[in-house]
Design a protein around this motif. Structure first.
Motif, PDB file in Angstrom:
ATOM      1  N   SER A  43       0.833  -1.204   0.000  1.00 22.32           N
ATOM      2  CA  SER A  43       0.000   0.000   0.000  1.00 22.32           C
ATOM      3  C   SER A  43       0.872   1.261   0.000  1.00 22.32           C
ATOM      4  O   SER A  43       0.572   2.226  -0.711  1.00 22.32           O
ATOM      5  CB  SER A  43      -0.958  -0.002   1.186  1.00 22.32           C
ATOM      6  N   TYR A  44       1.963   1.261   0.793  1.00 22.30           N
ATOM      7  CA  TYR A  44       2.862   2.412   0.772  1.00 22.30           C
ATOM      8  C   TYR A  44       3.509   2.576  -0.604  1.00 22.30           C
ATOM      9  O   TYR A  44       3.686   3.694  -1.086  1.00 22.30           O
ATOM     10  CB  TYR A  44       3.958   2.272   1.829  1.00 22.30           C
ATOM     11  N   PHE A  45       3.846   1.472  -1.241  1.00 26.36           N
ATOM     12  CA  PHE A  45       4.448   1.517  -2.572  1.00 26.36           C
ATOM     13  C   PHE A  45       3.489   2.133  -3.591  1.00 26.36           C
ATOM     14  O   PHE A  45       3.876   2.961  -4.413  1.00 26.36           O
ATOM     15  CB  PHE A  45       4.855   0.102  -2.984  1.00 26.36           C
ATOM     16  N   VAL A  46       2.211   1.746  -3.511  1.00 27.18           N
ATOM     17  CA  VAL A  46       1.200   2.300  -4.422  1.00 27.18           C
ATOM     18  C   VAL A  46       1.039   3.797  -4.181  1.00 27.18           C
ATOM     19  O   VAL A  46       0.934   4.582  -5.137  1.00 27.18           O
ATOM     20  CB  VAL A  46      -0.143   1.552  -4.260  1.00 27.18           C
ATOM     21  N   VAL A  47       1.038   4.216  -2.926  1.00 28.54           N
ATOM     22  CA  VAL A  47       0.912   5.647  -2.615  1.00 28.54           C
ATOM     23  C   VAL A  47       2.100   6.418  -3.174  1.00 28.54           C
ATOM     24  O   VAL A  47       1.936   7.498  -3.749  1.00 28.54           O
ATOM     25  CB  VAL A  47       0.776   5.846  -1.091  1.00 28.54           C
ATOM     26  N   ILE A  48       3.295   5.869  -3.042  1.00 25.15           N
ATOM     27  CA  ILE A  48       4.489   6.540  -3.573  1.00 25.15           C
ATOM     28  C   ILE A  48       4.403   6.670  -5.090  1.00 25.15           C
ATOM     29  O   ILE A  48       4.710   7.723  -5.657  1.00 25.15           O
ATOM     30  CB  ILE A  48       5.760   5.786  -3.139  1.00 25.15           C
ATOM     31  N   ILE A  49       3.965   5.601  -5.753  1.00 27.67           N
ATOM     32  CA  ILE A  49       3.824   5.645  -7.215  1.00 27.67           C
ATOM     33  C   ILE A  49       2.812   6.712  -7.620  1.00 27.67           C
ATOM     34  O   ILE A  49       3.030   7.469  -8.574  1.00 27.67           O
ATOM     35  CB  ILE A  49       3.439   4.260  -7.761  1.00 27.67           C
ATOM     36  N   LEU A  50       1.693   6.794  -6.894  1.00 27.22           N
ATOM     37  CA  LEU A  50       0.681   7.805  -7.219  1.00 27.22           C
ATOM     38  C   LEU A  50       1.232   9.220  -7.027  1.00 27.22           C
ATOM     39  O   LEU A  50       0.949  10.108  -7.842  1.00 27.22           O
ATOM     40  CB  LEU A  50      -0.569   7.594  -6.359  1.00 27.22           C
ATOM     41  N   PHE A  51       2.025   9.443  -5.972  1.00 28.47           N
ATOM     42  CA  PHE A  51       2.618  10.767  -5.780  1.00 28.47           C
ATOM     43  C   PHE A  51       3.622  11.088  -6.880  1.00 28.47           C
ATOM     44  O   PHE A  51       3.718  12.239  -7.325  1.00 28.47           O
ATOM     45  CB  PHE A  51       3.284  10.872  -4.413  1.00 28.47           C
ATOM     46  N   VAL A  52       4.371  10.096  -7.340  1.00 27.61           N
ATOM     47  CA  VAL A  52       5.312  10.328  -8.441  1.00 27.61           C
ATOM     48  C   VAL A  52       4.555  10.701  -9.715  1.00 27.61           C
ATOM     49  O   VAL A  52       4.933  11.641 -10.423  1.00 27.61           O
ATOM     50  CB  VAL A  52       6.189   9.070  -8.670  1.00 27.61           C
ATOM     51  N   ILE A  53       3.472   9.996  -9.989  1.00 31.71           N
ATOM     52  CA  ILE A  53       2.661  10.313 -11.170  1.00 31.71           C
ATOM     53  C   ILE A  53       2.071  11.711 -11.054  1.00 31.71           C
ATOM     54  O   ILE A  53       2.069  12.484 -12.026  1.00 31.71           O
ATOM     55  CB  ILE A  53       1.562   9.248 -11.362  1.00 31.71           C
ATOM     56  N   LEU A  54       1.553  12.044  -9.872  1.00 36.33           N
ATOM     57  CA  LEU A  54       0.976  13.373  -9.664  1.00 36.33           C
ATOM     58  C   LEU A  54       2.023  14.460  -9.840  1.00 36.33           C
ATOM     59  O   LEU A  54       1.772  15.485 -10.497  1.00 36.33           O
ATOM     60  CB  LEU A  54       0.361  13.450  -8.267  1.00 36.33           C
ATOM     61  N   GLY A  55       3.216  14.251  -9.291  1.00 37.75           N
ATOM     62  CA  GLY A  55       4.288  15.221  -9.464  1.00 37.75           C
ATOM     63  C   GLY A  55       4.693  15.370 -10.922  1.00 37.75           C
ATOM     64  O   GLY A  55       4.931  16.482 -11.401  1.00 37.75           O
ATOM     65  N   PHE A  56       4.735  14.272 -11.646  1.00 36.15           N
ATOM     66  CA  PHE A  56       5.073  14.326 -13.068  1.00 36.15           C
ATOM     67  C   PHE A  56       4.030  15.121 -13.840  1.00 36.15           C
ATOM     68  O   PHE A  56       4.364  15.942 -14.691  1.00 36.15           O
ATOM     69  CB  PHE A  56       5.172  12.903 -13.620  1.00 36.15           C
TER      70      PHE A  56
END
Length: 51
Positions: A29-42
């Motif tokens: 779940s933490y990994f998915v949240v990190i991926i979503l933040f990376v996508i949002l930042g991009f």
């Protein structure tokens, strides 16, 4: 009806398996949240460059 006897070894194995499963899913779940933040930042950075 007789009470069910608990085997100490089985309880330890079950608790260990539960801890491993909980750790794996919390990491996932933490990994998915990190991926979503990376996508949002991009998206935010790319949107800023296009204007």
């Amino acid at each position: 009806m007789t009470p069910v006897q608990k085997l100490g070894n089985v309880d330890k194995e079950k608790r260990t398996a539960q801890k491993v499963a909980f750790g794996f899913f919390s990491f996932l779940s933490y990994f998915v949240v990190i991926i979503l933040f990376v996508i949002l930042g991009f998206i935010i950075i790319q949107g800023g460059k296009r204007n």
